[in-house]
Design an enzyme around this catalytic site. Structure first.
Site, PDB file in Angstrom:
ATOM      1  CB  THR A 132       2.002 -11.659   2.532  1.00 32.02           C
ATOM      2  OG1 THR A 132       1.695 -11.896   3.910  1.00 32.02           O
ATOM      3  CG2 THR A 132       1.114 -10.534   2.049  1.00 32.02           C
TER       4      THR A 132
ATOM      5  CE1 TYR B 130       3.891  -6.875   3.297  1.00 33.48           C
ATOM      6  CE2 TYR B 130       2.823  -8.400   4.828  1.00 33.48           C
ATOM      7  CZ  TYR B 130       3.763  -8.139   3.849  1.00 33.48           C
ATOM      8  OH  TYR B 130       4.579  -9.153   3.414  1.00 33.48           O
TER       9      TYR B 130
END
Ligand code: UDP
Length: 333
Positions: free
Chosen positions: A123, A147
């Protein structure tokens, strides 16, 4: 097993989720057999339409070993992860356990089974906030939340096992994935939904009162955060190209997947009418913890080296496809 050119079985972790289910559709269309490995904690059995389902957790090493023994995949596409910035900020342990320990288990299981090819979904959250610069694959990685940190840790695992055990990985760092299968066989379905475009669609449909814009005092041209949105079908096409890259023995590589163009939250909202025919009710709220001001991709590498092309990554098409999918009723039935 991975050197057998007839073997077209791919283990798809998280294949019952949003991006994984779209990848399975494209894999099946390309003559591969996608075997979904998914706990169904956030995924949907109804999304598994293109191959068998193994319902199990990545933390369950025995189940992983059994899946590799039964299906003998030539490669793994690893999507399974928790992926909400807000939740990660509130409960980082959940993210480190699931995303990092689960991935370590997976890597050890695949290597023990002789499978050495992995396509991994990482990501842009691994980059963190970098003052609006366009981010390329060599940009520094300074995640702002658990995350992004958990995904960066998995990138480190893949690098280290590449050195020690010959693991080959194609790592894709996604920017903001949106839209749905234009044929609406699969789509995005999270409960609760937190991502901008599907939340906007829910507000248009009356399933929630209004879209709350998180912050209007960011240092951007209109005060709202900027993101780079890429259509899920374009994104998963890159994954099949990444798989073919690995099967051709081209080795490990990192690619950003985005369009190179950023849109503010207010600009996305302004496109709602073009995509759905409706305006979206919205209001302003405080900033959301962990949000970067701007994340925009430099994606030339994927275009130049993988031959990746984007076909549906306009805001209008992404919103239109998400709206069409939402109107099917999703997986609620
Ligand atoms: N956002 C918002 N309201 C929402 C959901 C998201 O204003 O209900 C904003 C969020 O602050 C971010 C952008 O939309 O700037 C994209 O957020 P999303 O959760 O879709 O993806 P992320 O960038 O966190 O991966």
């Amino acid at each position: 097993m991975s050197d057998n050119p007839e073997n077209k079985v791919v283990l798809v972790t998280g294949g019952a989720g949003y991006i994984g289910s779209h990848a399975c559709k494209l894999l099946a269309r390309g003559g591969y057999t996608p075997v979904v490995y998914d706990s169904l904690r956030t995924g949907w059995a109804q999304a598994v339409k293109f191959g068998p389902l193994v319902q199990a957790d990545l933390l369950d090493r025995a189940a992983l070993d059994a899946a590799f023994a039964e299906y003998k995949p030539c490669a793994v596409m690893h999507f399974a992860a928790l992926s909400q910035v807000g939740e990660a900020t509130r409960d980082p342990g959940l993210y480190w356990r699931n995303n990092v320990s689960g991935s370590l288990n997976l890597v050890e299981a695949m290597l023990d089974a002789g499978c050495t090819n992995m396509v991994f979904s990482s990501t842009c959250a691994t980059y963190g906030d970098q003052d609006g610069v366009v981010l390329d694959e060599d940009s520094a990685q300074r995640p702002l939340n658990a995350y992004g940190a958990s995904k960066l840790a998995v990138e480190g695992i893949l690098r280290d096992f590449g050195i020690s055990h010959g693991l080959n990985s194609v790592i894709f760092r996604y920017f903001n994935v949106a839209g749905a299968d234009p044929e609406a066989e699969v789509g995005e379905w999270h409960q609760p939904e937190t991502h901008l475009i599907p939340v906007m669609i829910e507000a248009v449909a009356g399933a929630r009162e209004a879209l709350v814009i998180y912050g209007k005092d960011y240092p951007t041209h209109d005060g709202t955060c900027i993101r780079d949105y890429v259509h899920v079908m374009d994104l998963v096409r890159a994954h099949v190209l990444g798989l073919e890259w690995l099967l051709a023995g081209r080795g490990s590589r990192v690619f950003n997947l985005g369009t190179g163009v950023g849109f503010s939250v207010a600009e996305v909202i302004a496109q709602c009418r073009a995509g759905t025919g409706h305006r979206v009710p919205h209001s302003f709220g405080p900033r959301r913890a962990g949000d970067a001001t701007a994340l925009v991709s430099g994606s030339r590498r994927a275009v130049e080296e993988l031959g990746w092309q984007q076909e549906r990554s306009s805001l209008k098409l992404m919103i239109e496809d998400a709206w069409r999918w939402y109107q099917t009723g999703g997986y609620s039935g």
